[in-house]
Write an enzyme that holds these catalytic residues in place. Structure first.
Site, PDB file in Angstrom:
ATOM      1  CG  PHE A 162      -2.536   0.881   1.126  1.00 54.31           C
ATOM      2  CD1 PHE A 162      -3.203   1.139   0.853  1.00 54.31           C
ATOM      3  CD2 PHE A 162      -1.594   2.188   1.756  1.00 54.31           C
ATOM      4  CE1 PHE A 162      -4.406   2.017   0.527  1.00 54.31           C
ATOM      5  CE2 PHE A 162      -2.858   2.735   2.066  1.00 54.31           C
ATOM      6  CZ  PHE A 162      -3.455   3.235   1.962  1.00 54.31           C
ATOM      7  CB  THR A 165       4.208   7.112   3.538  1.00 55.28           C
ATOM      8  OG1 THR A 165       2.798   7.164   4.372  1.00 55.28           O
ATOM      9  CG2 THR A 165       5.357   8.143   4.028  1.00 55.28           C
ATOM     10  N   GLY A 204       5.817  -0.770   3.427  1.00 58.69           N
ATOM     11  CA  GLY A 204       5.446  -2.936   3.800  1.00 58.69           C
ATOM     12  C   GLY A 204       6.037  -3.166   2.552  1.00 58.69           C
ATOM     13  NE  ARG A 339      12.105  -9.949  41.980  1.00 58.41           N
ATOM     14  CZ  ARG A 339      14.013 -10.355  41.533  1.00 58.41           C
ATOM     15  NH1 ARG A 339      13.664 -11.470  41.497  1.00 58.41           N
ATOM     16  NH2 ARG A 339      14.050  -9.186  42.076  1.00 58.41           N
ATOM     17  CD  GLN A 359      -2.280  -3.802  45.412  1.00 58.46           C
ATOM     18  OE1 GLN A 359      -3.216  -2.410  45.804  1.00 58.46           O
ATOM     19  NE2 GLN A 359      -1.765  -4.441  45.839  1.00 58.46           N
ATOM     20  CD  GLU A 457      -1.776   3.529   8.267  1.00 61.54           C
ATOM     21  OE1 GLU A 457      -2.384   3.815   7.400  1.00 61.54           O
ATOM     22  OE2 GLU A 457      -1.088   2.889   7.236  1.00 61.54           O
TER      23      GLU A 457
END
Length: 706
Positions: A162, A165, A204, A339, A359, A457
């Site tokens: 595609f 860019t 890509g 742990r 937490q 994108e």
């Protein structure tokens, strides 16, 4: 949106067949404390059909030597890309998802991409860009004359990419400079790159093996008339030799910070001729004689339709970012539950998950994962609705408005999801201490592979301007034309009560009353309206001071429009999740934990805007701020015992998670040691050992050191 599957109609034996018990080990202590059944929640959220689909993919990978992991081994980039291509090729053989299944359950498309990404985002991106982005763009932007390209893609006769860019333009798609000049004498388009700044870049699959590209270019007809950006199918390599086609220069852009199994490339076109029929003609076409035609009378409608198509990548990135959160939190929370460090006395160490700080660092991101996951799925289905409208040639005003609304939700949703994942992955890395820094535990790869989501994108900060501009246009139209503010997906409908909302104040007096997401939802509605008013007033001030529209909007970004777009999308995400968890079909056994997740996400996100809440007068006095902070800590404490079970719902199998410290058995140190010892040449002396043993310092060098 009501849940797709209830999951309640299944008896315990069928549940156990589909979802076997997790291995016994140190994590059982937390699993026993959980307030809900993790199998019931997983079945409710995804449904039996989707779980079977996922299991099929994950099992295939685990049993196929081509997908085996190699602990401690870092492949050279070209070897990694070769292996990634071979794995991609194998996916075509597995044929996990056929066209019939896609139509029956479109969410399986998203699920497949995310399952591949859980294993390796380079593989997911390579397969997705070819099979879905390239092919679906042709399907959604083209017509019957282009269907042979899709069939060849599915048969792997061609491999696609595609190409939008360019080196000098990415987010500003209107300024793309590649040209497509129509030649009526040959009935061909001539594709040209005016100069190297107009070369397609970052594409890509283009680097090494794409044979065809969907190329975006400015369409010109005779007389130099430009009809704006259109898409074309252009062959860039010979499928038999992978050599470039005449007039095409194509190559690889090199190593990146992550996802190096994907070959991102560049290309330049020099008078490359393609047939007239290669124009994807859904929104505009050219006759053999060279006359341009479009079925859209309104340019806004045509652009709105094309925007919806361009939203596919952004909607996908939201889902990808959520997957990265799922992976990072699965590792960090399982680690934190096993742990042990420090304790009330020297003889007793406790899990670090028992510490309030741990937490506070992790559980809000767990809440964000669940909330954003629901948003991702529902927005994907909204996109499917838009694409069906395109295929049915729907030219209605609603269809165009739907395209615009999905565009602004995706333009803000991508920044929110990708930034949350990036911050969350880093927090998880640090929360696992030194072990989190070990490459084998995968947190570094998750963070690095997520990083491009903040840029691909469209740069996140630039995309947010799309959303704020839409909101400003809504309020401008309201002031000028007295029209109702509404949208197909109802994301802006609450702005109809703009003035009434601005008159509201925070009136909660007890922490206990903050335990529902309706509290933060009301505050978010006020926040959006307040920042919209401030942005609108700032924009008008800039214009009155003599600034043109571009300069005026530019001067409203920091502190105004940027914040407006973010709080708007946070409101939208929370609104969807609130509606989901308060739906009548939500099982009573699951509702409490899911509602707590929504309440925590809302308050945690809201706490970042505390200054604005006080500045605008929604909060007053010190108690309001203290109450929000205390409610966040209370919700983290309430969810602490559910955290491991919540992770069991979102974590993939151990083979896919591929993190010794994140394994489901919780045998933290055994798993770590086993992986260390599997590494290549771990116990061998270095190949350069003679350089040490033969070193004889001279007397002069010894004196200089002394």
């Amino acid at each position: 949106m009501a849940p797709a599957s209830k999951g309640n109609g299944h008896n315990q034996s069928s549940q156990d067949d589909l979802l076997p018990d997790l291995p016994k080990g140190p994590l059982c202590m937390y699993r026993a404390k959980s307030s809900f059944n993790w199998k019931e929640l997983l079945l409710f959220l995804e449904g039996e059909d989707m779980l079977i689909f996922k299991k099929r993919i994950f099992s295939a990978f685990e049993n196929d030597p081509l997908f085996a992991h190699h602990p401690g081994e870092e492949l050279p980039i070209q070897k990694y890309r070769e292996l990634n291509f071979l794995r991609c090729k194998r996916l075509f053989e597995y044929d996990f998802l056929n066209m019939q299944e896609m139509v029956k359950n479109p969410l399986k498309i998203s699920m497949l991409i995310n399952c591949l990404g859980m294993y390796d985002w380079s593989l997911s991106a390579k397969y997705f860009l070819n099979t879905y982005v390239f092919a679906s763009t042709i399907q959604n932007s083209g017509s019957q004359r282009h269907m042979h390209f899709i069939q060849k893609t599915l048969n792997m006769e061609i491999f696609g990419c595609f190409a939008l860019t360019e080196v000098s333009h990415g987010s500003n798609t209107k300024a793309i400079r590649t040209t497509a000049q129509y030649d009526p004498t040959t009935q061909e388009f001539i594709i040209n790159s005016p100069d190297f700044e107009a070369s397609k870049f970052w594409i890509g699959n283009m680097g090494k093996n794409a044979t065809h590209a969907v190329v975006y270019a400015q369409l010109y007809t005779q007389g130099g008339q430009c009809h704006g950006l259109h898409s074309f199918v252009v062959q860039i390599r010979d499928p038999k030799t992978l050599l470039p086609m005449p007039g095409v220069m194509v190559g690889d852009i090199g190593r990146k910070l992550g996802q190096n199994g994907l070959d991102n490339g560049f290309t330049m076109f020099h008078n490359v001729r393609i047939p007239r029929e290669n124009l994807l003609n859904r929104t505009g076409d050219v006759t053999p004689e060279g006359v341009y035609s479009t079925s859209f009378k309104d340019v806004r409608q045509r652009f709105g339709a094309s925007l919806g198509t361009l939203s596919t990548g952004r909607v996908s990135i939201i889902g990808m970012s959520v997957v990265n959160l799922k992976l990072a939190l699965s590792i960090a929370i399982r680690f934190s539950a096993t742990r042990h460090q420090f304790g009330p006395n020297d003889d007793e160490e406790i899990p670090v998950l028992e510490y309030q700080m741990q937490q506070w660092r992790l559980i809000p991101y767990l809440a964000a994962t669940y909330v954003l996951d629901h948003f991702s799925k529902t927005l994907f289905m909204d996109l499917v609705e838009l694409q069906l409208g395109l295929l049915q040639n729907d030219k209605s005003i609603r269809q165009a408005e739907l395209g615009r609304e999905i565009h602004i939700l995706a333009s803000a949703g991508k920044p929110l999801a990708s930034w949350t994942a990036q911050q969350g992955a880093q927090e998880c890395r640090e929360a696992c201490g030194g072990h989190g820094y070990l490459a084998m535990n995968r947190l570094g790869d998750i963070r690095n592979d997520n990083d491009p989501n903040c840029t691909y994108e469209g740069d996140n900060n630039v995309l947010l301007q799309q959303t704020s501009n839409y909101l400003l246009n809504c309020i401008t139209d309201r002031h000028q034309d007295k029209v109702r503010i509404e949208s197909p997906l109802e994301s802006v409908n609450f702005l109809e009560d703009f003035k009434d909302i601005l008159g509201q104040k925070f009136v909660i007096s007890r922490v206990e009353d903050c335990m529902d997401s309706s509290v933060s939802l009301a505050a978010y509605k006020w926040l959006v309206c307040y920042l919209l008013r401030e942005s609108y007033q700032k924009l008008n001030q800039e214009r009155k001071s003599g600034s043109d529209d571009f300069e005026a909007r530019n001067n409203c970004q920091a502190y105004y429009c940027h914040s407006l777009a973010l709080v708007f999308i946070e409101h939208t995400v929370l609104q969807r999740y609130h509606k989901y968890t308060h739906h009548a079909s939500m099982p009573t056994s699951l509702q409490p934990v899911l509602k707590r997740l929504g309440a925590l996400y809302g308050l945690w996100s809201l706490s970042r805007h505390m200054a604005v809440l006080y500045q605008g007068g929604y909060f007053s006095g010190e108690q309001a701020g203290k109450m929000i902070k205390n409610a966040i800590l209370d919700l983290c404490a309430k969810l602490k015992d559910d955290a491991v079970a919540l992770v069991d719902v979102i974590a993939p199998p151990d083979f896919i998670l591929n993190s010794p410290i994140g394994k489901a058995n919780g045998e933290l140190y055994k798993n770590l040691w086993a992986t260390v010892l599997q590494g290549s040449k771990v116990l061998e002396r270095p190949s350069w050992w003679r350089e040490f043993s033969t070193y004889k310092p001279t007397i002069g060098s010894l004196k200089s050191k002394l």
